[in-house]
Motif scaffolding. Sequence first.
Motif, PDB file in Angstrom:
ATOM      1  N   LEU A  32       0.819  -1.220   0.000  1.00 12.75           N
ATOM      2  CA  LEU A  32       0.000   0.000   0.000  1.00 12.75           C
ATOM      3  C   LEU A  32       0.851   1.268   0.000  1.00 12.75           C
ATOM      4  O   LEU A  32       0.371   2.347  -0.326  1.00 12.75           O
ATOM      5  CB  LEU A  32      -0.937  -0.003   1.222  1.00 12.75           C
ATOM      6  N   ASP A  33       2.130   1.130   0.365  1.00  9.08           N
ATOM      7  CA  ASP A  33       3.024   2.280   0.437  1.00  9.08           C
ATOM      8  C   ASP A  33       3.673   2.553  -0.924  1.00  9.08           C
ATOM      9  O   ASP A  33       4.832   2.264  -1.156  1.00  9.08           O
ATOM     10  CB  ASP A  33       4.103   2.008   1.498  1.00  9.08           C
ATOM     11  N   LEU A  34       2.889   3.138  -1.817  1.00 10.66           N
ATOM     12  CA  LEU A  34       3.365   3.390  -3.182  1.00 10.66           C
ATOM     13  C   LEU A  34       4.544   4.343  -3.207  1.00 10.66           C
ATOM     14  O   LEU A  34       5.363   4.315  -4.111  1.00 10.66           O
ATOM     15  CB  LEU A  34       2.237   4.006  -4.026  1.00 10.66           C
TER      16      LEU A  34
ATOM     17  N   VAL B 119     -15.628  -1.783  -8.437  1.00 14.12           N
ATOM     18  CA  VAL B 119     -15.699  -0.406  -7.914  1.00 14.12           C
ATOM     19  C   VAL B 119     -15.278  -0.391  -6.442  1.00 14.12           C
ATOM     20  O   VAL B 119     -14.450   0.430  -6.018  1.00 14.12           O
ATOM     21  CB  VAL B 119     -17.124   0.170  -8.084  1.00 14.12           C
ATOM     22  N   ALA B 120     -15.829  -1.314  -5.640  1.00 15.59           N
ATOM     23  CA  ALA B 120     -15.498  -1.352  -4.207  1.00 15.59           C
ATOM     24  C   ALA B 120     -14.003  -1.569  -3.992  1.00 15.59           C
ATOM     25  O   ALA B 120     -13.378  -0.896  -3.177  1.00 15.59           O
ATOM     26  CB  ALA B 120     -16.299  -2.454  -3.508  1.00 15.59           C
ATOM     27  N   MET B 125      -8.821   0.124  -2.073  1.00 19.11           N
ATOM     28  CA  MET B 125      -7.384   0.150  -2.359  1.00 19.11           C
ATOM     29  C   MET B 125      -6.875   1.593  -2.347  1.00 19.11           C
ATOM     30  O   MET B 125      -5.848   1.896  -1.733  1.00 19.11           O
ATOM     31  CB  MET B 125      -7.101  -0.452  -3.742  1.00 19.11           C
ATOM     32  N   THR B 126      -7.609   2.470  -3.032  1.00 18.32           N
ATOM     33  CA  THR B 126      -7.198   3.870  -3.102  1.00 18.32           C
ATOM     34  C   THR B 126      -7.207   4.501  -1.713  1.00 18.32           C
ATOM     35  O   THR B 126      -6.255   5.195  -1.323  1.00 18.32           O
ATOM     36  CB  THR B 126      -8.140   4.648  -4.043  1.00 18.32           C
ATOM     37  N   ALA B 127      -8.267   4.243  -0.945  1.00 19.36           N
ATOM     38  CA  ALA B 127      -8.355   4.818   0.405  1.00 19.36           C
ATOM     39  C   ALA B 127      -7.199   4.323   1.270  1.00 19.36           C
ATOM     40  O   ALA B 127      -6.617   5.086   2.045  1.00 19.36           O
ATOM     41  CB  ALA B 127      -9.701   4.451   1.044  1.00 19.36           C
ATOM     42  N   ALA B 128      -6.855   3.046   1.129  1.00 23.95           N
ATOM     43  CA  ALA B 128      -5.767   2.488   1.938  1.00 23.95           C
ATOM     44  C   ALA B 128      -4.424   3.080   1.523  1.00 23.95           C
ATOM     45  O   ALA B 128      -3.590   3.406   2.370  1.00 23.95           O
ATOM     46  CB  ALA B 128      -5.741   0.965   1.801  1.00 23.95           C
ATOM     47  N   ALA B 133       0.018   6.690   2.775  1.00 26.04           N
ATOM     48  CA  ALA B 133       0.838   7.830   2.352  1.00 26.04           C
ATOM     49  C   ALA B 133       0.807   8.926   3.411  1.00 26.04           C
ATOM     50  O   ALA B 133       1.849   9.506   3.757  1.00 26.04           O
ATOM     51  CB  ALA B 133       0.340   8.363   1.012  1.00 26.04           C
ATOM     52  N   ILE B 134      -0.394   9.180   3.956  1.00 25.31           N
ATOM     53  CA  ILE B 134      -0.506  10.233   4.980  1.00 25.31           C
ATOM     54  C   ILE B 134       0.213   9.808   6.261  1.00 25.31           C
ATOM     55  O   ILE B 134       1.010  10.565   6.813  1.00 25.31           O
ATOM     56  CB  ILE B 134      -1.997  10.540   5.264  1.00 25.31           C
TER      57      ILE B 134
END
Lengths: 159, 141
Positions: A32-34, B119-120, B125-128, B133-134
């Motif tokens: 998940l760490d792109l 879609v889910a 995946m994007t949210a994770a 990243a944050i």
Amino acid sequence: MPVLASFVCGLVFGAGLLISGMTDPQKVLGFLDLFGAWDATLAFVMAGAVAVAATGFAIARRRAAPAFSARFLWPDRNDIDTPLVGGALLFGIGWGLVGICPGPALVNLAGLSLPIVVFVVAMLAGMIGQNLFDRNLWRRRAAAPRAIETSPLPSRADG
Amino acid sequence: MHDFTPISGLAGGALIGLAAALLMLLTGRIAGVTGIVGGLLQPDTADRGWRIAFIAGLIAAPLVAALFGAPLPRPTMNASLVVVAIAGVLVGFGTRMGNGCTSGHGVCGFARLSGRSIVATFIFMTAAIVTVAIVRHVIGG
């Protein structure tokens, strides 16, 4: 027989999670760490799983019934609704925070480490909370006169 | 930090897919962990036996592996217990609300080419990815 078959399937599923490394949250977070030291392994796990599952499902589609039960219970929804989008968003945030999703959480439960126990208890609480939230929502909507006449009730879950 | 392991990834993934295929071929059910567990937590669920058996199989997998010398899984988690608890609630609530997780939407849904599941999966995946990243590069960096 269906119960025994289900146990064996759970066993194989758990073995797959262990062998693939997906029970290790650090490995999941590495995928998940792109923007860090990216580990693409999870994509290979998904590719292997989807390819074999799709083959099995294609065989199932050509059969009249499963071996140990009356009929195939294929999910029957194809609408994109708000709960699908909102739920996936909340799940993704939680998954990204620690790198654990429901399957690996249960497999890891065997090690009885404190963070995993805390995670599983919180996850079950979240699931129960969602049930209660859903019921109250439906009760409120049912009380509203003819508000949901055309909106279909949720049918079989996707997973 | 961690090694890229495509071979064991593919092999383990294939076993996950095999389990999903077998559960459908044998019992007619979708191997979605969220749906299987969530059904047990609802008072009006009639079919509890196969659900309990599948979950028992998941938990038994590392115990069987331990018989062959593998260590029991005790993963290291960097987050504090409070964050772990918050994440657990989000995962539980979110997967039930969205009707599935990585297994039900990600594996079985993709294998069925279900638009809902694709879609889910894209959304979680994007949210994770954004969350990681944050946490790692905005707060942690």
